[in-house]
Design an enzyme around this catalytic site. Structure first.
Site, PDB file in Angstrom:
ATOM      1  N   HIS A 147      35.528 -24.306  20.182  1.00 46.29           N
ATOM      2  CA  HIS A 147      35.500 -25.579  20.901  1.00 46.29           C
ATOM      3  C   HIS A 147      35.507 -26.738  19.912  1.00 46.29           C
ATOM      4  O   HIS A 147      35.486 -26.549  18.700  1.00 46.29           O
ATOM      5  CB  HIS A 147      34.306 -25.660  21.851  1.00 46.29           C
ATOM      6  CG  HIS A 147      32.960 -25.590  21.210  1.00 46.29           C
ATOM      7  ND1 HIS A 147      32.464 -24.444  20.606  1.00 46.29           N
ATOM      8  CD2 HIS A 147      31.969 -26.526  21.078  1.00 46.29           C
ATOM      9  CE1 HIS A 147      31.253 -24.661  20.137  1.00 46.29           C
ATOM     10  NE2 HIS A 147      30.938 -25.923  20.403  1.00 46.29           N
ATOM     11  N   HIS A 149      33.446 -29.335  19.176  1.00 45.91           N
ATOM     12  CA  HIS A 149      32.306 -29.949  18.499  1.00 45.91           C
ATOM     13  C   HIS A 149      32.434 -29.800  16.987  1.00 45.91           C
ATOM     14  O   HIS A 149      32.838 -28.750  16.479  1.00 45.91           O
ATOM     15  CB  HIS A 149      30.990 -29.330  18.992  1.00 45.91           C
ATOM     16  CG  HIS A 149      30.688 -29.655  20.413  1.00 45.91           C
ATOM     17  ND1 HIS A 149      29.786 -28.940  21.176  1.00 45.91           N
ATOM     18  CD2 HIS A 149      31.185 -30.621  21.239  1.00 45.91           C
ATOM     19  CE1 HIS A 149      29.721 -29.458  22.394  1.00 45.91           C
ATOM     20  NE2 HIS A 149      30.566 -30.480  22.456  1.00 45.91           N
ATOM     21  N   ASP A 151      30.444 -29.311  14.583  1.00 46.29           N
ATOM     22  CA  ASP A 151      29.751 -28.235  13.869  1.00 46.29           C
ATOM     23  C   ASP A 151      30.453 -26.888  14.039  1.00 46.29           C
ATOM     24  O   ASP A 151      29.997 -25.871  13.510  1.00 46.29           O
ATOM     25  CB  ASP A 151      28.285 -28.130  14.311  1.00 46.29           C
ATOM     26  CG  ASP A 151      28.124 -27.767  15.775  1.00 46.29           C
ATOM     27  OD1 ASP A 151      28.955 -28.206  16.590  1.00 46.29           O
ATOM     28  OD2 ASP A 151      27.162 -27.048  16.104  1.00 46.29           O
ATOM     29  N   HIS A 152      31.590 -26.881  14.752  1.00 46.61           N
ATOM     30  CA  HIS A 152      32.415 -25.681  14.864  1.00 46.61           C
ATOM     31  C   HIS A 152      33.850 -25.922  14.384  1.00 46.61           C
ATOM     32  O   HIS A 152      34.552 -24.963  14.077  1.00 46.61           O
ATOM     33  CB  HIS A 152      32.439 -25.194  16.314  1.00 46.61           C
ATOM     34  CG  HIS A 152      31.124 -24.669  16.783  1.00 46.61           C
ATOM     35  ND1 HIS A 152      30.839 -23.324  16.884  1.00 46.61           N
ATOM     36  CD2 HIS A 152      29.986 -25.316  17.152  1.00 46.61           C
ATOM     37  CE1 HIS A 152      29.595 -23.166  17.309  1.00 46.61           C
ATOM     38  NE2 HIS A 152      29.058 -24.366  17.481  1.00 46.61           N
ATOM     39  N   HIS A 204      30.124 -25.146  28.373  1.00 47.08           N
ATOM     40  CA  HIS A 204      29.606 -25.898  27.230  1.00 47.08           C
ATOM     41  C   HIS A 204      30.540 -27.065  26.939  1.00 47.08           C
ATOM     42  O   HIS A 204      30.110 -28.207  26.756  1.00 47.08           O
ATOM     43  CB  HIS A 204      29.475 -24.980  26.026  1.00 47.08           C
ATOM     44  CG  HIS A 204      28.860 -25.619  24.832  1.00 47.08           C
ATOM     45  ND1 HIS A 204      27.538 -26.011  24.791  1.00 47.08           N
ATOM     46  CD2 HIS A 204      29.376 -25.954  23.618  1.00 47.08           C
ATOM     47  CE1 HIS A 204      27.268 -26.556  23.618  1.00 47.08           C
ATOM     48  NE2 HIS A 204      28.372 -26.542  22.893  1.00 47.08           N
ATOM     49  N   ASP A 228      29.453 -21.221  21.339  1.00 45.60           N
ATOM     50  CA  ASP A 228      28.248 -21.747  21.976  1.00 45.60           C
ATOM     51  C   ASP A 228      28.144 -21.336  23.439  1.00 45.60           C
ATOM     52  O   ASP A 228      27.460 -21.990  24.228  1.00 45.60           O
ATOM     53  CB  ASP A 228      28.211 -23.279  21.866  1.00 45.60           C
ATOM     54  CG  ASP A 228      27.707 -23.738  20.509  1.00 45.60           C
ATOM     55  OD1 ASP A 228      27.400 -22.878  19.661  1.00 45.60           O
ATOM     56  OD2 ASP A 228      27.639 -24.964  20.286  1.00 45.60           O
ATOM     57  N   HIS A 266      25.217 -19.579  16.483  1.00 45.62           N
ATOM     58  CA  HIS A 266      23.993 -20.155  15.927  1.00 45.62           C
ATOM     59  C   HIS A 266      22.925 -19.088  15.742  1.00 45.62           C
ATOM     60  O   HIS A 266      22.920 -18.072  16.444  1.00 45.62           O
ATOM     61  CB  HIS A 266      23.433 -21.247  16.849  1.00 45.62           C
ATOM     62  CG  HIS A 266      24.252 -22.485  16.917  1.00 45.62           C
ATOM     63  ND1 HIS A 266      24.048 -23.566  16.090  1.00 45.62           N
ATOM     64  CD2 HIS A 266      25.305 -22.813  17.715  1.00 45.62           C
ATOM     65  CE1 HIS A 266      24.926 -24.515  16.372  1.00 45.62           C
ATOM     66  NE2 HIS A 266      25.700 -24.091  17.361  1.00 45.62           N
TER      67      HIS A 266
END
Length: 360
Positions: A147, A149, A151-152, A204, A228, A266
């Site tokens: 996705h 975001h 942090d990905h 998400h 996520d 995570h």
């Protein structure tokens, strides 16, 4: 300009109606009580409103990228060797290498060891992923992004520029940075012996995908890279969907085999299992897993992968169909059992309880 999906006329009518309500309340004989009512209403909604504003800034503006870069610098300083000690899994000619990045994320390299070809999943720290590529002596040919975001997806630009033949895969609905090859539900990415299927799992984010590595070509277990959507004993927040949407996505995963290895985005295992113990304190499978996880984390060892068979036994977000969990959560406002709406209500209740548990 009207909000996306809202005609300007409807926005005008809604705004006038809200202003009229406020005006009537404030001029009523019980205006003091009305003011207190309004204040309570606005305070109850303010946190959600502020979050939505912040989320929009993070996902739709350059401020999100700056925040990600700050996260990256702090994590590199705090965890120069990564937040956890990981162990690769080697099957018959296929290697799965978890890479600890940021403060609790995982990126992954999926390697065809014979062809020396690699696929990166959610490479948020390009420096850490590149170091693993060089150490393994492989050629990066694809990036799979679950996705949008940061942090990905934060490493997409640097890695795709460094590896000229590298393709960036993901959902076209999710505004993934440097996307070159859009994927839809059930599309398959082939790299050497690797056969990786994309599964649409919105909730998400609107375009969230998970990736299923087929174990049949190398006669090993299939591997689910869940981003996520699903964690060890937990699931992701529903930022761009409803509880019904998230439930449907979790059911997609529940349809996979028990021996499927779960590689989450995570390291949340200890916290998630602690919450699972609140809603199902007598679940022995959860207790055994918690003891193992605590031993792992005392030595800063990674807790992934688990299996979907394990997750079915203790992950409350996969157990909304279980009578034990339904009784533990108390009566819901709709019929119980296998009804989709009822299970969605239970899922939403679990998320609310999880937030309260985390805030204590």
């Amino acid at each position: 300009m009207a909000w996306r999906g809202w005609p300007a006329s409807w926005l005008w009518v809604a705004s006038c109606g809200l202003l009229l309500l406020v005006f009537v309340l404030l001029l009523s004989p019980r205006s003091c009580r009305a003011r207190r009512t309004l204040r309570g209403l606005f305070m109850a909604r303010s946190k959600r409103l502020l979050f939505r504003i912040g989320y929009s800034l993070y996902t739709r503006t350059w401020l999100g990228y700056l925040f990600y870069r700050q996260q990256l610098r702090r994590a590199r300083n705090r965890y120069p060797k990564g937040h956890s000690r990981t162990q690769p899994r080697l099957f018959n000619g296929v290697k799965v290498l978890p890479i600890p990045v940021l403060s609790d994320n995982y990126s992954y390299l999926i390697i065809d060891t014979q062809a020396r070809l690699a696929v990166a999943v959610d490479p948020s720290d390009p420096q850490a992923v590149q170091a693993s590529i060089e150490k393994e002596g492989v050629n990066l040919v694809a990036i799979l992004c679950t996705h949008k975001h940061w942090d990905h997806s934060g490493g997409n630009r640097d890695l795709s520029r460094r590896h000229q033949d590298c393709r960036v895969y993901g959902s076209p609905q999710d505004s993934i940075p440097y996307l070159t090859h859009p994927l839809c539900h059930q599309d398959v990415v082939s790299v050497g012996r690797l056969q990786i299927r994309a599964l649409a799992t919105p909730g998400h984010t609107q375009g969230h995908l998970v990736y299923l590595l087929d174990g049949e070509p190398y006669e090993g277990p299939s591997c689910l890279f869940s981003g996520d959507l699903l964690f060890l004993s937990g699931c992701g927040r529903t930022f761009e969907g409803t509880a019904e949407t998230m439930l449907s996505s979790l059911d997609t995963v529940l349809g996979l085999g028990d021996d499927t290895l779960l590689w989450p985005g995570h390291e949340y295992a200890e916290e998630n299992l602690g919450f699972a113990g609140v809603v199902e304190p007598e679940n022995l499978a959860r207790e055994r897993k918690m003891q193992w996880v605590q031993r792992q984390r005392m030595e800063r060892k990674s807790t992934c992968p688990s299996t979907l068979g394990e997750e079915r036994s203790y992950n409350p977000f996969l157990r909304t169909h279980c009578l034990v969990l339904q009784e533990a959560l108390g009566p819901s406002p709709g019929p119980t059992g296998d009804d989709g709406c009822s299970r969605a209500q239970l899922l939403e209740r679990l998320r609310q309880l999880k937030d309260l548990h985390k805030s204590k």
